[in-house]
Design a protein around this motif. Structure first.
Motif, mmCIF file in Angstrom:
data_model
loop_
_atom_site.group_PDB
_atom_site.id
_atom_site.type_symbol
_atom_site.label_atom_id
_atom_site.label_comp_id
_atom_site.label_asym_id
_atom_site.label_seq_id
_atom_site.Cartn_x
_atom_site.Cartn_y
_atom_site.Cartn_z
ATOM 1 N N SER A 1 5.644 -7.865 -7.347
ATOM 2 C CA SER A 1 6.032 -6.937 -8.414
ATOM 3 C C SER A 1 4.785 -6.485 -9.160
ATOM 4 C CB SER A 1 6.999 -7.601 -9.401
ATOM 5 O OG SER A 1 8.120 -8.144 -8.730
ATOM 6 N N MET A 2 4.805 -5.256 -9.666
ATOM 7 C CA MET A 2 3.658 -4.710 -10.384
ATOM 8 C C MET A 2 4.109 -3.899 -11.591
ATOM 9 S SD MET A 2 1.290 -3.215 -7.290
ATOM 10 C CE MET A 2 2.471 -1.889 -7.000
ATOM 11 N N GLU A 3 3.406 -4.060 -12.701
ATOM 12 C CA GLU A 3 3.556 -3.151 -13.833
ATOM 13 C C GLU A 3 2.590 -1.991 -13.647
ATOM 14 O OE1 GLU A 3 2.827 -5.588 -17.234
ATOM 15 O OE2 GLU A 3 4.916 -6.241 -17.401
ATOM 16 N N ILE A 4 3.025 -0.774 -14.056
ATOM 17 C CA ILE A 4 2.216 0.424 -13.891
ATOM 18 C C ILE A 4 1.670 0.837 -15.243
ATOM 19 C CG2 ILE A 4 2.187 2.786 -12.982
ATOM 20 C CD1 ILE A 4 4.924 2.041 -11.611
ATOM 21 N N PHE A 5 0.368 1.029 -15.334
ATOM 22 C CA PHE A 5 -0.282 1.470 -16.564
ATOM 23 C C PHE A 5 -1.002 2.790 -16.315
ATOM 24 C CE2 PHE A 5 0.282 -3.002 -17.229
ATOM 25 C CZ PHE A 5 0.474 -3.153 -18.593
ATOM 26 N N GLY A 6 -0.940 3.681 -17.307
ATOM 27 C CA GLY A 6 -1.647 4.950 -17.224
ATOM 28 C C GLY A 6 -2.501 5.162 -18.464
ATOM 29 N N TYR A 7 -3.608 5.850 -18.321
ATOM 30 C CA TYR A 7 -4.487 6.109 -19.463
ATOM 31 C C TYR A 7 -3.966 7.298 -20.254
ATOM 32 C CZ TYR A 7 -8.650 6.726 -22.310
ATOM 33 O OH TYR A 7 -9.514 6.831 -23.372
ATOM 34 N N HIS A 8 -3.728 7.065 -21.555
ATOM 35 C CA HIS A 8 -3.186 8.107 -22.440
ATOM 36 C C HIS A 8 -4.357 8.804 -23.127
ATOM 37 C CE1 HIS A 8 -0.910 10.197 -25.421
ATOM 38 N NE2 HIS A 8 0.237 9.586 -25.114
ATOM 39 N N LYS B 1 1.538 14.170 -9.782
ATOM 40 C CA LYS B 1 2.287 15.418 -9.915
ATOM 41 C C LYS B 1 2.751 15.674 -11.340
ATOM 42 C CE LYS B 1 3.987 15.923 -5.157
ATOM 43 N NZ LYS B 1 3.586 17.329 -4.971
ATOM 44 N N ILE B 2 2.844 14.622 -12.170
ATOM 45 C CA ILE B 2 3.225 14.841 -13.574
ATOM 46 C C ILE B 2 2.003 14.773 -14.480
ATOM 47 C CG2 ILE B 2 5.552 13.962 -13.188
ATOM 48 C CD1 ILE B 2 4.787 11.411 -14.678
ATOM 49 N N GLY B 3 0.824 14.817 -13.878
ATOM 50 C CA GLY B 3 -0.402 14.956 -14.659
ATOM 51 C C GLY B 3 -1.059 13.670 -15.092
ATOM 52 N N ILE B 4 -0.588 12.515 -14.602
ATOM 53 C CA ILE B 4 -1.203 11.223 -14.946
ATOM 54 C C ILE B 4 -1.977 10.745 -13.725
ATOM 55 C CG2 ILE B 4 -0.788 8.860 -15.718
ATOM 56 C CD1 ILE B 4 1.815 9.837 -16.997
ATOM 57 N N THR B 5 -3.292 10.815 -13.807
ATOM 58 C CA THR B 5 -4.136 10.529 -12.637
ATOM 59 C C THR B 5 -4.825 9.171 -12.716
ATOM 60 O OG1 THR B 5 -5.943 11.750 -13.701
ATOM 61 C CG2 THR B 5 -4.547 12.971 -12.173
ATOM 62 N N ASP B 6 -5.036 8.672 -13.934
ATOM 63 C CA ASP B 6 -5.698 7.361 -14.088
ATOM 64 C C ASP B 6 -4.633 6.270 -14.161
ATOM 65 O OD1 ASP B 6 -8.191 8.537 -14.124
ATOM 66 O OD2 ASP B 6 -8.217 8.773 -16.307
ATOM 67 N N LEU B 7 -4.471 5.522 -13.082
ATOM 68 C CA LEU B 7 -3.442 4.486 -13.000
ATOM 69 C C LEU B 7 -4.060 3.126 -12.740
ATOM 70 C CD1 LEU B 7 -0.722 6.266 -10.818
ATOM 71 C CD2 LEU B 7 -0.619 5.859 -13.263
ATOM 72 N N GLY C 1 0.817 -1.213 0.000
ATOM 73 C CA GLY C 1 0.000 0.000 0.000
ATOM 74 C C GLY C 1 0.846 1.257 0.000
ATOM 75 N N ASN C 2 1.981 1.231 0.740
ATOM 76 C CA ASN C 2 2.900 2.377 0.715
ATOM 77 C C ASN C 2 3.462 2.597 -0.688
ATOM 78 O OD1 ASN C 2 3.749 1.037 3.781
ATOM 79 N ND2 ASN C 2 3.028 3.147 3.656
ATOM 80 N N LEU C 3 3.802 1.486 -1.365
ATOM 81 C CA LEU C 3 4.353 1.587 -2.724
ATOM 82 C C LEU C 3 3.334 2.201 -3.672
ATOM 83 C CD1 LEU C 3 6.454 0.987 -4.909
ATOM 84 C CD2 LEU C 3 5.562 -1.352 -5.047
ATOM 85 N N ILE C 4 2.091 1.718 -3.631
ATOM 86 C CA ILE C 4 1.045 2.248 -4.505
ATOM 87 C C ILE C 4 0.804 3.722 -4.219
ATOM 88 C CG2 ILE C 4 -1.421 2.103 -5.065
ATOM 89 C CD1 ILE C 4 -1.195 -0.942 -4.649
ATOM 90 N N GLY C 5 0.831 4.094 -2.939
ATOM 91 C CA GLY C 5 0.625 5.497 -2.571
ATOM 92 C C GLY C 5 1.721 6.411 -3.094
ATOM 93 N N ILE C 6 2.994 5.979 -2.984
ATOM 94 C CA ILE C 6 4.121 6.771 -3.499
ATOM 95 C C ILE C 6 4.012 6.933 -5.008
ATOM 96 C CG2 ILE C 6 6.603 6.635 -3.982
ATOM 97 C CD1 ILE C 6 6.311 7.645 -1.279
ATOM 98 N N ILE C 7 3.700 5.821 -5.704
ATOM 99 C CA ILE C 7 3.597 5.862 -7.163
ATOM 100 C C ILE C 7 2.483 6.808 -7.599
ATOM 101 C CG2 ILE C 7 2.992 4.492 -9.201
ATOM 102 C CD1 ILE C 7 4.422 2.121 -7.837
ATOM 103 N N LYS C 8 1.324 6.721 -6.953
ATOM 104 C CA LYS C 8 0.206 7.595 -7.307
ATOM 105 C C LYS C 8 0.549 9.058 -7.065
ATOM 106 C CE LYS C 8 -3.817 4.549 -6.882
ATOM 107 N NZ LYS C 8 -5.086 4.300 -6.159
#
Length: 501
Positions: free
Chosen positions: A421-428, A402-408, A390-397
């Motif tokens: 381990s987790m892959e991170i996906f963002g909506y383009h 802050k760089i404008g990618i909100t949908d993860l 949960g700490n990892l997900i919170g830091i990543i979010k």
């Protein structure tokens, strides 16, 4: 072939008597290449010896097929004449008696003009009246430079019987400084010309010479200062954001690493495919490193071979020669491992830390529009007691917000040195789809405990490339337009500052 000086003299001699109304004709009559002639004219025009007027003429000329029609007649007329007046002819008979190309081209216009029709298997004439070969007449009109209607030009062009030619040429008249013989203007006044007011070799004084005019009021070329590459602009903004989040930058200026720090210290097996030469750039000279922490090396070796810290290891034979190989680092996690080792061994023991790095890494992989053999990796890690996923997900979010990618979205993945381990996906929003942004996970105990870190210390980490967000930010589709010898320097200089608000 005439020299430039001979062409100059020929032009000036001709202008002495009359204007040159058509440079194309002038070049043809004097056996001169027209482009070479234009070069000399431009030079004479710059010194005001002549004045040039740009002209052009447009005309139509016959193609090879058009020339054949002018001689032999059009395919439709030849085909029509080959059909018997009384009883017609079959298509096979027509193809046997005529060229296939004539039948193929001529059949359509004959039917369209209602000269012929099909009656069962036969092709017969519709009328016995005399038919005129209009196509041949139009082609001959082009040869005679006669003007046709726009529809006729269009039809002949569509049939590829004519093509439009545009010829550009100049009309030349005398300029204000015209002379029969050109006197070259000098660009510089030298010390030798004016020293002691000596006479020139030709017998004239320097003050009698002609010099090129100088515009002392003209502005010089703008000074081009240095500029930041788009990657550096995004890098600077990422550094600002990470430091704002309390991260400390790691020293990553060492591109050559040993396989021990790049792979073994991360609990990556020596049989892993990423360690093959087709995935990694190995160094030839020096081929091996000369030192690693020996006590730490032995613990890592035993962990690989026999396990420990809750692991059974890989059950392999750990080879020192493999661990000592030098290579171009494949990720900045090699630096992360060294920083965690120093953190564990520092006087006073472990203290919680946040580290980040943004620097170049190297992979021996095929290059395409989105991949190069070298790229920049953004990596962040947090070392603290009892951290969770949960700490990892919170830091990543927090970072991506802050760089404008909100949908993860996060997808389970496998890494040799992180679990889970987790892959991170963002909506383009431009591509209207989910795009992979990076990778993340919690470092395994088999990596952390050999360093000497306390049992309840957890390290969460994540990483992404710098190139992908830069390409998205600046709307660049091909990575080779961003980084490398094909990059547009003017576009890079004019790229705006990267701001993520």
């Amino acid at each position: 072939e005439l020299t430039t000086l001979q062409i100059e003299n020929l032009i000036l001699k001709s202008l002495k008597d009359s204007n040159i109304d058509d440079t194309l004709l002038f070049a043809e009559n004097n056996n001169i290449d027209h482009q070479q002639l234009i070069g000399v004219i431009k030079s004479l025009s710059a010194d005001n010896y002549l004045i040039e007027e740009s002209l052009s003429k447009v005309y139509w000329e016959l193609t090879e097929e058009g020339k054949q029609i002018s001689i032999n007649g059009s395919p439709e007329y030849i085909l029509y004449q080959s059909i018997p007046i009384d009883n017609g002819i079959t298509l096979n008979q027509l193809q046997s008696s005529l060229n296939d190309e004539i039948v193929k081209i001529g059949l359509g216009p004959c039917m369209k003009n209602k000269w012929i029709k099909k009656q069962g298997d036969l092709i017969i004439r519709v009328s016995t009246a005399i038919i005129n070969d209009d196509t041949r007449d139009l082609v001959n009109s082009i040869l005679a430079n006669q003007t046709l209607s726009e529809d006729n030009y269009k039809n002949l062009k569509n049939r590829k019987l004519i093509r439009q030619i545009t010829k550009k040429y100049f009309r030349i008249i005398k300029g204000n400084d015209f002379r029969e013989v050109r006197v070259r203007k000098l660009a510089d006044l030298t010390k030798d010309m004016i020293g002691n007011k000596t006479e020139m070799a030709a017998g004239s004084h320097w003050s009698d010479l002609s010099f090129k005019s100088v515009n002392l009021k003209s502005m010089g070329a703008p000074v081009q200062g240095g500029n930041y590459h788009p990657l550096l602009k995004v890098r600077a903004e990422f550094r600002r954001i990470l430091m704002e989040m309390g991260f400390e930058e790691m020293p990553t200026n060492k591109w050559v690493e040993s396989s021990f720090w790049n792979f073994d210290a991360l609990f990556q097996p020596q049989s892993h495919p990423a360690r093959d030469a087709h995935d990694t750039f190995f160094i030839k000279d020096p081929a091996v490193t000369n030192r690693v922490p020996e006590d730490y090396y032995e613990i890592v070796k035993n962990t690989h071979e026999s396990g420990g810290f809750g692991s059974i290891g890989y059950g392999c034979v750990f080879k020192r020669e493999e661990a000592m190989k030098n290579l171009l680092r494949t990720h900045t996690t090699a630096i992360s491992a060294q920083m965690l080792y120093k953190l564990a061994k520092q006087p006073g023991g472990f203290t919680p830390k946040k580290y980040f790095s943004i620097d170049r890494v190297f992979r021996n992989e095929a290059m395409d529009a989105t991949h190069l053999c070298e790229f920049h990796q953004v990596e962040g890690l947090v070392a603290d007691y009892d951290l969770t996923l949960g700490n990892l997900i919170g830091i990543i979010k927090t970072f991506f917000n802050k760089i404008g990618i909100t949908d993860l979205r996060f997808k389970p993945a496998y890494n040799p040195y992180t679990e889970p381990s987790m892959e991170i996906f963002g909506y383009h929003p431009d591509l209207k789809k989910w795009t992979e942004l990076g990778n993340s996970g919690m470092f395994r105990p088999e990596m952390l405990r050999p360093m000497g870190l306390p049992e309840n210390v957890r390290v969460i980490a994540w990483g992404l490339s710098l190139e992908r967000p830069t390409m998205i930010k600046y709307r660049i589709e091909n990575i080779r337009d961003l980084f490398g010898h094909k990059a547009d320097l003017l576009k890079q200089r004019n790229a705006p500052i990267a701001r993520f608000l």
